[in-house]
Design a protein around this motif. Sequence first.
Motif, PDB file in Angstrom:
ATOM      1  N   GLU A  79       0.911  -1.481   0.109  1.00  0.00           N
ATOM      2  CA  GLU A  79       0.109   0.157  -0.100  1.00  0.00           C
ATOM      3  C   GLU A  79       1.331   1.258   0.415  1.00  0.00           C
ATOM      4  O   GLU A  79      -0.036   2.453   0.377  1.00  0.00           O
ATOM      5  N   SER A  81       1.965   4.111  -1.691  1.00  0.00           N
ATOM      6  CA  SER A  81       1.287   5.437  -2.195  1.00  0.00           C
ATOM      7  C   SER A  81       2.040   7.361  -1.600  1.00  0.00           C
ATOM      8  O   SER A  81       2.267   7.258  -1.130  1.00  0.00           O
ATOM      9  N   ARG A  91       1.840   4.818  -7.075  1.00  0.00           N
ATOM     10  CA  ARG A  91       2.264   3.982  -5.861  1.00  0.00           C
ATOM     11  C   ARG A  91       3.372   2.354  -6.632  1.00  0.00           C
ATOM     12  O   ARG A  91       2.530   1.978  -7.880  1.00  0.00           O
ATOM     13  N   ASN A 119       0.891   9.562   2.082  1.00  0.00           N
ATOM     14  CA  ASN A 119       0.017   9.296   0.786  1.00  0.00           C
ATOM     15  C   ASN A 119       0.225  10.868   0.117  1.00  0.00           C
ATOM     16  O   ASN A 119      -0.171  11.140  -1.427  1.00  0.00           O
ATOM     17  N   HIS A 154       2.927  -2.691  -9.476  1.00  0.00           N
ATOM     18  CA  HIS A 154       1.939  -3.501  -9.071  1.00  0.00           C
ATOM     19  C   HIS A 154       1.380  -4.309 -10.051  1.00  0.00           C
ATOM     20  O   HIS A 154       1.746  -3.974 -11.522  1.00  0.00           O
TER      21      HIS A 154
END
Length: 184
Positions: A79, A81, A91, A119, A154
């Motif tokens: 997770e 980012s 991300r 973030n 990802h």
Amino acid sequence: RCSADEGRRATARMSPPSEGLHAPDGALGVLGEKVGTPDAYDPSQLFPVPRARGRTPLGLGINGAPLPFTGEDVWNCYELSWLMPNGVPRRRVLELRVAHSTPNIVESKSLKLYLNSLNFCEFASEDALLATIRADVHATLGGDTPPELALHAHSHQGSLSARVPPLDSFTCIDDEPIERLEQR
């Protein structure tokens, strides 16, 4: 841009306050506690857990004795980012490798909260992001060996529905030049 001064100010703004991080009753940071999500860069989220807590009862590493093993802890953080300077979010999966010889390990929920604090931070490059994470995590771990970090794209191919075309049939626009995005 994210800085240590901004991190100190963020700690004061965070709701609820992170005063439970250093609980005198031996609690492990925020683990099991209900906490708010940081809304700004906040390296104080990182909570050290002394490795001696688990090693001393086993008679390992007492009084600086060498450990009978080598190795590392490998964390895959899915997770991560942050924002590029033009405001475009990025991300990646962060791979964090920590030498077995560090005096502390980072409590897992505190690491997640810390990564979430990034973030809305702008970083000039992935290298700048990694340098910030490396310095913050190393300060929590202690010892001479900084953590090794790597970013990975990802890959959702294995989890997508059969009705969705393969990812390589799409055009990624992440690196396309755009004007600065403004937050709303």
